[in-house]
Design a protein around this motif. Sequence first.
Motif, PDB file in Angstrom:
ATOM      1  N   HIS A   4     -18.107  27.156  35.618  1.00  0.00           N
ATOM      2  CA  HIS A   4     -17.623  25.793  35.820  1.00  0.00           C
ATOM      3  C   HIS A   4     -17.840  25.413  37.284  1.00  0.00           C
ATOM      4  O   HIS A   4     -17.906  26.275  38.163  1.00  0.00           O
ATOM      5  N   LYS A   5     -17.982  24.139  37.513  1.00  0.00           N
ATOM      6  CA  LYS A   5     -18.200  23.654  38.865  1.00  0.00           C
ATOM      7  C   LYS A   5     -16.936  23.855  39.687  1.00  0.00           C
ATOM      8  O   LYS A   5     -15.838  23.585  39.227  1.00  0.00           O
ATOM      9  N   GLU A   6     -17.129  24.342  40.899  1.00  0.00           N
ATOM     10  CA  GLU A   6     -16.001  24.614  41.789  1.00  0.00           C
ATOM     11  C   GLU A   6     -15.845  23.507  42.828  1.00  0.00           C
ATOM     12  O   GLU A   6     -15.309  23.736  43.897  1.00  0.00           O
ATOM     13  N   PHE A   7     -16.325  22.312  42.490  1.00  0.00           N
ATOM     14  CA  PHE A   7     -16.215  21.182  43.403  1.00  0.00           C
ATOM     15  C   PHE A   7     -16.124  19.900  42.598  1.00  0.00           C
ATOM     16  O   PHE A   7     -16.510  19.859  41.437  1.00  0.00           O
ATOM     17  N   GLU A   8     -15.572  18.893  43.221  1.00  0.00           N
ATOM     18  CA  GLU A   8     -15.455  17.581  42.594  1.00  0.00           C
ATOM     19  C   GLU A   8     -16.713  16.798  42.960  1.00  0.00           C
ATOM     20  O   GLU A   8     -17.039  16.656  44.134  1.00  0.00           O
ATOM     21  N   ILE A   9     -17.419  16.310  41.970  1.00  0.00           N
ATOM     22  CA  ILE A   9     -18.733  15.706  42.191  1.00  0.00           C
ATOM     23  C   ILE A   9     -18.673  14.529  43.162  1.00  0.00           C
ATOM     24  O   ILE A   9     -19.475  14.457  44.099  1.00  0.00           O
ATOM     25  N   ASN A  10     -17.757  13.576  42.971  1.00  0.00           N
ATOM     26  CA  ASN A  10     -17.710  12.419  43.872  1.00  0.00           C
ATOM     27  C   ASN A  10     -17.350  12.813  45.300  1.00  0.00           C
ATOM     28  O   ASN A  10     -17.810  12.188  46.255  1.00  0.00           O
ATOM     29  N   GLU A  11     -16.551  13.850  45.451  1.00  0.00           N
ATOM     30  CA  GLU A  11     -16.177  14.305  46.789  1.00  0.00           C
ATOM     31  C   GLU A  11     -17.398  14.825  47.558  1.00  0.00           C
ATOM     32  O   GLU A  11     -17.626  14.448  48.704  1.00  0.00           O
ATOM     33  N   THR A  47     -26.830  20.174  40.045  1.00  0.00           N
ATOM     34  CA  THR A  47     -25.949  19.025  39.787  1.00  0.00           C
ATOM     35  C   THR A  47     -26.637  17.686  40.036  1.00  0.00           C
ATOM     36  O   THR A  47     -26.466  16.745  39.267  1.00  0.00           O
TER      37      THR A  47
END
Length: 190
Positions: A4-11, A47
């Motif tokens: 799973h992604k370990e970051f928020e995409i918009n951030e 991503t």
Amino acid sequence: MARHKEFEINEVLDKAMFLFWTQGYEKTSMQQLVDTMGIHRRSIYDTFGDKHALFIQALQRYKSLQAERLQLLIEKQAPVKELMRRFLTTMVDNKDFPKGCMMVNSGVELGILDPEVSTFVENGYTQTEQYLRELLLIGQNNGEIKADVDTEFLAHYFMNAWLGLRAMVKTTADQQKLNGIIDTTLRILD
């Protein structure tokens, strides 16, 4: 098993947006993007795609944030001349963002060389003009702007003034000069 992604995409996209906005496309390296975004190079490619695809997504993010601000402006219950002043001063008074406009910067840097960026910037300008026209029509309906004024032409006029201010803030810190330009521009509504 997929991670799973370990970051928020918009951030992280916002971080890329600010870097491109500050430096431009050509001067921004993939390593700078990795360092600024705080994610691995592979995560960027997985991503967002390559540097160009990430740049286009950063422009889209910028455009959507700008559209939100313009929509909020239209929804305010204030005299149109006051709202137009707020519109024009957004870049002049804003200390929290890089100088100038990412859309203007991108159009100047890549508009001739990159048809995708050119089309994107042109569409962004058209969308902003539509918001301006909507605001001016509200003023016309409220009696603040004369009924015989061509709001489409006036939207072009204010867009041109806004673009000029957005470019000018990159070369001058003279607030008096910038405010004088805004005051002169707004006189067309008198």
